[in-house]
Design a protein around this motif. Structure first.
Motif, PDB file in Angstrom:
ATOM      1  N   ASP A 210       0.829  -1.217   0.000  1.00 40.32           N
ATOM      2  CA  ASP A 210       0.000   0.000   0.000  1.00 40.32           C
ATOM      3  C   ASP A 210       0.862   1.265   0.000  1.00 40.32           C
ATOM      4  O   ASP A 210       1.644   1.485   0.925  1.00 40.32           O
ATOM      5  CB  ASP A 210      -0.888   0.052   1.250  1.00 40.32           C
TER       6      ASP A 210
ATOM      7  N   HIS B  52      -5.779  -7.434  -2.703  1.00 40.91           N
ATOM      8  CA  HIS B  52      -5.488  -6.377  -1.725  1.00 40.91           C
ATOM      9  C   HIS B  52      -5.732  -6.814  -0.274  1.00 40.91           C
ATOM     10  O   HIS B  52      -4.829  -6.806   0.549  1.00 40.91           O
ATOM     11  CB  HIS B  52      -6.302  -5.129  -2.052  1.00 40.91           C
TER      12      HIS B  52
ATOM     13  N   ASN C   5      -9.393  -0.805  -1.404  1.00 44.50           N
ATOM     14  CA  ASN C   5     -10.621  -0.125  -0.969  1.00 44.50           C
ATOM     15  C   ASN C   5     -10.493   1.391  -1.059  1.00 44.50           C
ATOM     16  O   ASN C   5     -11.469   2.087  -1.343  1.00 44.50           O
ATOM     17  CB  ASN C   5     -11.001  -0.546   0.445  1.00 44.50           C
ATOM     18  N   HIS C   6      -9.287   1.942  -0.868  1.00 44.51           N
ATOM     19  CA  HIS C   6      -9.160   3.406  -0.928  1.00 44.51           C
ATOM     20  C   HIS C   6      -9.372   3.947  -2.342  1.00 44.51           C
ATOM     21  O   HIS C   6      -9.680   5.124  -2.501  1.00 44.51           O
ATOM     22  CB  HIS C   6      -7.808   3.859  -0.363  1.00 44.51           C
TER      23      HIS C   6
ATOM     24  N   HIS D 235      -3.143  -4.329   2.651  1.00 39.94           N
ATOM     25  CA  HIS D 235      -4.265  -3.716   3.375  1.00 39.94           C
ATOM     26  C   HIS D 235      -3.988  -3.476   4.861  1.00 39.94           C
ATOM     27  O   HIS D 235      -4.493  -2.516   5.424  1.00 39.94           O
ATOM     28  CB  HIS D 235      -5.524  -4.572   3.196  1.00 39.94           C
TER      29      HIS D 235
ATOM     30  N   ASP E 104      -4.691   0.156  -2.594  1.00 42.12           N
ATOM     31  CA  ASP E 104      -4.579   1.386  -1.817  1.00 42.12           C
ATOM     32  C   ASP E 104      -3.361   2.143  -2.371  1.00 42.12           C
ATOM     33  O   ASP E 104      -2.443   2.534  -1.646  1.00 42.12           O
ATOM     34  CB  ASP E 104      -4.491   1.152  -0.309  1.00 42.12           C
TER      35      ASP E 104
HETATM   36 FE   LIG Z   1      -6.821  -1.277   2.157  1.00 40.23          FE
END
Ligand SMILES: [Fe+2]
Length: 335
Positions: A59, A209, A123-124, A250, A90
Protein backbone atom coordinates in the motif's frame (compact mmCIF):
# COMPACT_ATOMS: atom_id res chain seq x y z
CA UNK A 1 -10.41 8.99 -24.29
CA UNK A 2 -11.22 11.75 -21.86
CA UNK A 3 -12.68 11.42 -18.40
CA UNK A 4 -13.64 13.99 -15.81
CA UNK A 5 -13.21 13.40 -12.11
CA UNK A 6 -12.54 15.63 -9.11
CA UNK A 7 -13.25 18.68 -11.29
CA UNK A 8 -10.48 17.78 -13.71
CA UNK A 9 -10.69 16.54 -17.27
CA UNK A 10 -7.95 14.10 -18.23
CA UNK A 11 -7.01 12.91 -21.69
CA UNK A 12 -5.92 9.31 -21.55
CA UNK A 13 -4.30 7.59 -24.52
CA UNK A 14 -3.82 3.86 -24.95
CA UNK A 15 -1.75 2.09 -27.56
CA UNK A 16 -1.63 -1.63 -28.14
CA UNK A 17 1.74 -2.79 -29.45
CA UNK A 18 1.40 -5.87 -31.63
CA UNK A 19 3.85 -8.21 -33.35
CA UNK A 20 6.74 -7.36 -31.03
CA UNK A 21 9.62 -9.84 -31.07
CA UNK A 22 10.67 -11.53 -27.83
CA UNK A 23 13.93 -10.58 -26.11
CA UNK A 24 14.36 -7.47 -28.24
CA UNK A 25 15.26 -3.85 -27.49
CA UNK A 26 12.80 -1.19 -28.67
CA UNK A 27 12.36 2.52 -28.12
CA UNK A 28 9.10 4.42 -27.92
CA UNK A 29 7.90 7.98 -27.42
CA UNK A 30 4.59 9.79 -27.17
CA UNK A 31 3.99 12.57 -29.67
CA UNK A 32 1.37 15.30 -29.92
CA UNK A 33 0.72 17.90 -32.60
CA UNK A 34 3.39 20.25 -31.27
CA UNK A 35 5.53 18.28 -28.85
CA UNK A 36 6.98 14.86 -28.16
CA UNK A 37 8.29 13.04 -25.12
CA UNK A 38 11.81 11.69 -24.83
CA UNK A 39 12.52 8.29 -26.35
CA UNK A 40 12.19 5.52 -23.77
CA UNK A 41 13.95 2.17 -24.04
CA UNK A 42 11.77 -0.93 -23.76
CA UNK A 43 12.92 -4.53 -23.66
CA UNK A 44 10.55 -7.41 -24.39
CA UNK A 45 11.03 -10.57 -22.29
CA UNK A 46 12.16 -13.83 -23.87
CA UNK A 47 9.43 -16.27 -24.84
CA UNK A 48 8.48 -19.00 -22.41
CA UNK A 49 10.29 -19.94 -19.25
CA UNK A 50 13.10 -17.62 -18.14
CA UNK A 51 14.52 -16.28 -14.89
CA UNK A 52 13.53 -12.75 -13.91
CA UNK A 53 12.78 -10.38 -11.05
CA UNK A 54 9.68 -8.23 -10.41
CA UNK A 55 9.36 -5.44 -7.83
CA UNK A 56 6.41 -5.47 -5.46
CA UNK A 57 5.20 -2.48 -3.48
CA UNK A 58 2.60 -2.73 -0.69
CA UNK A 59 0.00 0.00 0.00
CA UNK A 60 1.41 3.37 -1.11
CA UNK A 61 -1.53 5.52 0.15
CA UNK A 62 -0.11 8.66 1.77
CA UNK A 63 -0.82 12.15 3.06
CA UNK A 64 2.53 13.14 1.53
CA UNK A 65 3.99 10.98 -1.25
CA UNK A 66 7.66 11.84 -0.66
CA UNK A 67 8.29 8.62 1.31
CA UNK A 68 6.60 6.68 -1.49
CA UNK A 69 8.67 8.40 -4.13
CA UNK A 70 11.91 7.77 -2.21
CA UNK A 71 11.05 4.09 -1.72
CA UNK A 72 10.09 3.55 -5.36
CA UNK A 73 13.29 5.22 -6.55
CA UNK A 74 15.62 3.39 -4.18
CA UNK A 75 14.01 0.01 -4.92
CA UNK A 76 14.36 0.52 -8.66
CA UNK A 77 17.98 1.71 -8.31
CA UNK A 78 18.82 -1.45 -6.37
CA UNK A 79 16.95 -3.69 -8.79
CA UNK A 80 17.41 -2.24 -12.28
CA UNK A 81 16.97 -5.78 -13.57
CA UNK A 82 13.26 -5.76 -12.54
CA UNK A 83 11.11 -6.54 -15.58
CA UNK A 84 7.92 -4.97 -14.18
CA UNK A 85 6.49 -3.67 -10.93
CA UNK A 86 3.35 -4.31 -8.91
CA UNK A 87 1.44 -2.17 -6.42
CA UNK A 88 -0.77 -4.16 -4.06
CA UNK A 89 -3.68 -1.67 -3.86
CA UNK A 90 -4.58 1.39 -1.82
CA UNK A 91 -2.36 3.03 -4.39
CA UNK A 92 -3.68 6.41 -3.19
CA UNK A 93 -5.34 7.38 0.09
CA UNK A 94 -8.32 8.97 -1.64
CA UNK A 95 -9.37 7.50 -4.98
CA UNK A 96 -11.06 10.69 -6.16
CA UNK A 97 -8.30 13.17 -5.23
CA UNK A 98 -6.47 13.97 -8.51
CA UNK A 99 -3.55 15.59 -6.64
CA UNK A 100 -2.82 12.25 -4.98
CA UNK A 101 -2.92 10.37 -8.27
CA UNK A 102 -0.53 12.94 -9.74
CA UNK A 103 1.80 12.59 -6.74
CA UNK A 104 1.73 8.81 -7.10
CA UNK A 105 2.53 8.95 -10.84
CA UNK A 106 5.30 11.54 -10.22
CA UNK A 107 6.74 9.19 -7.58
CA UNK A 108 7.18 6.32 -10.06
CA UNK A 109 8.86 8.35 -12.81
CA UNK A 110 10.97 7.36 -14.64
CA UNK A 111 10.44 3.70 -13.66
CA UNK A 112 6.89 3.58 -15.05
CA UNK A 113 8.10 4.87 -18.43
CA UNK A 114 10.68 2.09 -18.67
CA UNK A 115 9.05 -1.05 -17.28
CA UNK A 116 5.40 -2.21 -17.20
CA UNK A 117 3.19 -1.73 -14.16
CA UNK A 118 0.58 -4.16 -12.78
CA UNK A 119 -1.96 -2.37 -10.53
CA UNK A 120 -4.26 -3.95 -7.97
CA UNK A 121 -7.40 -2.16 -6.79
CA UNK A 122 -7.73 -1.46 -3.04
CA UNK A 123 -10.62 -0.13 -0.97
CA UNK A 124 -9.16 3.41 -0.93
CA UNK A 125 -9.53 3.53 -4.71
CA UNK A 126 -13.31 3.45 -4.04
CA UNK A 127 -13.42 6.51 -1.71
CA UNK A 128 -14.71 9.91 -2.78
CA UNK A 129 -13.57 13.26 -1.43
CA UNK A 130 -16.11 12.96 1.42
CA UNK A 131 -14.77 9.49 2.32
CA UNK A 132 -17.95 7.86 1.12
CA UNK A 133 -17.73 4.75 -1.03
CA UNK A 134 -18.24 5.15 -4.77
CA UNK A 135 -17.22 3.13 -7.82
CA UNK A 136 -13.47 3.46 -8.52
CA UNK A 137 -13.79 5.85 -11.48
CA UNK A 138 -10.25 7.23 -11.53
CA UNK A 139 -8.56 3.86 -11.04
CA UNK A 140 -10.60 2.29 -13.85
CA UNK A 141 -9.66 5.08 -16.25
CA UNK A 142 -5.97 5.33 -15.38
CA UNK A 143 -5.10 1.66 -15.81
CA UNK A 144 -5.75 -0.13 -19.08
CA UNK A 145 -5.34 -3.66 -17.74
CA UNK A 146 -6.21 -6.80 -19.76
CA UNK A 147 -9.89 -7.56 -20.35
CA UNK A 148 -11.59 -10.20 -18.19
CA UNK A 149 -14.68 -10.63 -20.46
CA UNK A 150 -16.95 -9.35 -17.68
CA UNK A 151 -19.84 -7.13 -18.74
CA UNK A 152 -20.15 -5.71 -15.22
CA UNK A 153 -16.66 -5.64 -13.77
CA UNK A 154 -14.30 -5.01 -16.67
CA UNK A 155 -10.81 -4.02 -15.36
CA UNK A 156 -11.76 -4.82 -11.73
CA UNK A 157 -9.78 -8.09 -11.91
CA UNK A 158 -7.57 -9.63 -14.58
CA UNK A 159 -4.71 -12.00 -15.30
CA UNK A 160 -1.51 -11.97 -17.32
CA UNK A 161 1.48 -14.21 -18.01
CA UNK A 162 5.12 -13.26 -17.61
CA UNK A 163 7.56 -16.06 -18.39
CA UNK A 164 6.45 -19.22 -16.63
CA UNK A 165 4.16 -17.41 -14.16
CA UNK A 166 0.43 -16.84 -14.51
CA UNK A 167 -0.42 -13.78 -12.38
CA UNK A 168 -4.04 -13.60 -11.20
CA UNK A 169 -5.10 -10.17 -9.93
CA UNK A 170 -8.26 -10.50 -7.82
CA UNK A 171 -10.48 -7.78 -6.36
CA UNK A 172 -11.36 -7.89 -2.64
CA UNK A 173 -13.73 -4.88 -2.70
CA UNK A 174 -17.14 -6.57 -2.97
CA UNK A 175 -18.25 -4.93 0.31
CA UNK A 176 -17.57 -1.55 -1.32
CA UNK A 177 -19.12 -2.29 -4.74
CA UNK A 178 -22.18 -4.33 -3.68
CA UNK A 179 -24.32 -1.25 -3.03
CA UNK A 180 -23.71 -0.02 -6.59
CA UNK A 181 -23.65 -3.30 -8.47
CA UNK A 182 -23.72 -6.72 -6.82
CA UNK A 183 -21.94 -9.88 -7.80
CA UNK A 184 -18.22 -9.10 -7.73
CA UNK A 185 -17.33 -12.06 -5.52
CA UNK A 186 -19.52 -14.67 -7.21
CA UNK A 187 -18.35 -13.59 -10.64
CA UNK A 188 -14.70 -13.87 -9.59
CA UNK A 189 -15.12 -17.31 -8.03
CA UNK A 190 -16.32 -18.65 -11.39
CA UNK A 191 -13.72 -16.67 -13.37
CA UNK A 192 -10.82 -17.70 -11.11
CA UNK A 193 -11.59 -21.37 -11.63
CA UNK A 194 -11.94 -21.01 -15.38
CA UNK A 195 -8.95 -18.70 -15.83
CA UNK A 196 -6.59 -20.81 -13.71
CA UNK A 197 -7.62 -24.13 -15.22
CA UNK A 198 -7.04 -22.77 -18.73
CA UNK A 199 -3.49 -21.73 -17.87
CA UNK A 200 -0.63 -24.09 -18.65
CA UNK A 201 1.94 -21.91 -16.85
CA UNK A 202 4.17 -23.70 -14.36
CA UNK A 203 3.58 -21.15 -11.58
CA UNK A 204 0.34 -19.53 -10.47
CA UNK A 205 0.52 -16.41 -8.31
CA UNK A 206 -2.49 -14.57 -6.84
CA UNK A 207 -2.36 -10.85 -6.01
CA UNK A 208 -5.23 -9.47 -3.92
CA UNK A 209 -5.49 -6.38 -1.73
CA UNK A 210 -7.27 -7.50 1.47
CA UNK A 211 -5.64 -10.22 3.52
CA UNK A 212 -6.87 -13.79 3.99
CA UNK A 213 -6.34 -13.76 7.77
CA UNK A 214 -8.06 -11.76 10.48
CA UNK A 215 -5.78 -10.24 13.11
CA UNK A 216 -6.71 -9.20 16.63
CA UNK A 217 -6.46 -5.50 17.37
CA UNK A 218 -4.94 -4.28 20.62
CA UNK A 219 -7.67 -2.69 22.77
CA UNK A 220 -10.42 -4.57 20.92
CA UNK A 221 -10.56 -7.95 22.67
CA UNK A 222 -13.89 -8.83 21.04
CA UNK A 223 -12.14 -9.15 17.66
CA UNK A 224 -10.78 -12.68 17.40
CA UNK A 225 -7.96 -13.91 15.21
CA UNK A 226 -8.81 -16.33 12.43
CA UNK A 227 -9.60 -16.36 8.73
CA UNK A 228 -11.00 -13.18 7.11
CA UNK A 229 -13.97 -12.97 4.75
CA UNK A 230 -11.50 -12.90 1.84
CA UNK A 231 -9.80 -16.04 3.18
CA UNK A 232 -13.10 -17.83 3.67
CA UNK A 233 -14.14 -16.95 0.11
CA UNK A 234 -10.93 -17.87 -1.70
CA UNK A 235 -8.62 -20.14 0.31
CA UNK A 236 -10.43 -23.42 -0.51
CA UNK A 237 -10.27 -22.54 -4.20
CA UNK A 238 -6.56 -21.61 -3.96
CA UNK A 239 -5.93 -25.10 -2.52
CA UNK A 240 -8.03 -26.79 -5.21
CA UNK A 241 -6.42 -24.88 -8.07
CA UNK A 242 -2.82 -25.40 -6.95
CA UNK A 243 -1.97 -21.73 -6.44
CA UNK A 244 1.71 -21.46 -5.49
CA UNK A 245 1.91 -18.01 -3.91
CA UNK A 246 -0.65 -15.51 -2.58
CA UNK A 247 0.40 -11.89 -1.95
CA UNK A 248 -1.93 -9.64 0.06
CA UNK A 249 -1.85 -6.14 1.62
CA UNK A 250 -4.26 -3.72 3.38
CA UNK A 251 -3.02 -4.17 6.97
CA UNK A 252 0.24 -2.19 6.54
CA UNK A 253 2.36 -4.84 8.20
CA UNK A 254 4.75 -7.44 6.74
CA UNK A 255 4.00 -11.04 7.75
CA UNK A 256 5.21 -14.31 6.30
CA UNK A 257 2.77 -17.08 7.23
CA UNK A 258 4.47 -19.88 5.26
CA UNK A 259 2.30 -22.39 3.44
CA UNK A 260 -1.34 -22.85 4.44
CA UNK A 261 -3.60 -25.69 3.32
CA UNK A 262 -7.19 -26.24 4.42
CA UNK A 263 -6.80 -22.95 6.37
CA UNK A 264 -4.03 -24.46 8.51
CA UNK A 265 -0.20 -24.32 8.43
CA UNK A 266 1.33 -27.01 6.23
CA UNK A 267 4.89 -28.03 5.44
CA UNK A 268 4.26 -29.33 1.94
CA UNK A 269 0.82 -28.27 0.64
CA UNK A 270 -1.09 -25.12 -0.21
CA UNK A 271 0.10 -21.67 -1.28
CA UNK A 272 2.77 -19.59 0.46
CA UNK A 273 0.95 -16.58 1.97
CA UNK A 274 2.83 -13.27 2.28
CA UNK A 275 1.20 -10.12 3.69
CA UNK A 276 3.33 -7.52 1.94
CA UNK A 277 3.64 -4.51 4.35
CA UNK A 278 3.51 -0.76 3.78
CA UNK A 279 5.07 1.56 1.17
CA UNK A 280 3.52 4.98 1.97
CA UNK A 281 3.39 7.15 5.07
CA UNK A 282 0.18 5.70 6.57
CA UNK A 283 1.46 3.39 9.28
CA UNK A 284 -0.34 1.53 12.05
CA UNK A 285 2.20 1.23 14.88
CA UNK A 286 1.21 -1.25 17.58
CA UNK A 287 -2.21 -1.88 16.05
CA UNK A 288 -2.14 -5.57 15.21
CA UNK A 289 -1.23 -8.38 17.57
CA UNK A 290 0.48 -11.53 16.37
CA UNK A 291 -1.42 -14.30 14.61
CA UNK A 292 -0.72 -17.96 15.34
CA UNK A 293 0.13 -18.40 11.62
CA UNK A 294 2.80 -15.64 11.56
CA UNK A 295 6.28 -17.02 10.95
CA UNK A 296 8.11 -13.75 10.36
CA UNK A 297 6.98 -10.22 11.31
CA UNK A 298 8.83 -7.05 10.24
CA UNK A 299 10.69 -5.17 13.01
CA UNK A 300 8.23 -3.06 15.06
CA UNK A 301 7.21 -0.28 14.78
CA UNK A 302 7.26 -0.72 11.03
CA UNK A 303 8.90 1.53 8.47
CA UNK A 304 8.21 1.18 4.77
CA UNK A 305 9.29 -1.92 2.89
CA UNK A 306 9.36 -3.33 -0.61
CA UNK A 307 9.73 -6.84 -2.01
CA UNK A 308 11.21 -8.65 -4.95
CA UNK A 309 9.80 -11.75 -6.59
CA UNK A 310 12.57 -13.78 -8.23
CA UNK A 311 11.41 -16.46 -10.66
CA UNK A 312 13.56 -19.35 -11.89
CA UNK A 313 12.70 -22.67 -13.54
CA UNK A 314 12.53 -24.34 -10.14
CA UNK A 315 11.66 -21.63 -7.60
CA UNK A 316 9.69 -18.54 -6.65
CA UNK A 317 11.54 -16.44 -4.07
CA UNK A 318 9.97 -13.49 -2.27
CA UNK A 319 12.47 -11.22 -0.49
CA UNK A 320 11.44 -8.34 1.77
CA UNK A 321 13.65 -5.25 2.16
CA UNK A 322 13.59 -2.17 4.38
CA UNK A 323 14.09 1.22 2.64
CA UNK A 324 17.86 1.12 3.36
CA UNK A 325 18.16 -2.18 1.49
CA UNK A 326 18.40 -4.38 4.57
CA UNK A 327 16.88 -7.79 3.88
CA UNK A 328 14.45 -8.79 6.63
CA UNK A 329 12.94 -11.96 5.20
CA UNK A 330 13.19 -14.42 2.35
CA UNK A 331 10.65 -17.12 1.50
CA UNK A 332 10.85 -19.67 -1.28
CA UNK A 333 8.55 -22.12 -3.07
CA UNK A 334 10.20 -24.87 -5.10
CA UNK A 335 8.87 -27.49 -7.50
FE1 LIG B 1 -6.82 -1.28 2.16
Amino acid sequence: MTFSDDGQTNCQYSALLEDLQPDTNYEYRVTGSKSASDWHPMHTPPLGSHSYTALIFPDSQSSDYSDWSALAHTAWQRHPEAQFFINMGDIVDNGEDHTQWQAWFDGVEPMIAKIPFAPIMGNHETYDQNWKVRLPEAYLHYFDVPENQSATFSRYYYSFDHGAVHFIVLNSQWDETNDFKPGLLDEQLAWLKDDTQKSTAKWKVVLIHKDVLQYRIKKRPERKEGISAVGRAFMPLFDELGIDLVLTAHLHTYRNRGRLYDKQPSTDKGPLYILTGVAGNVRYPNLWTGHAFDKVVAPQPETDNYLTLAVTDSSLTVTCFLPDGQEIDRACVTK
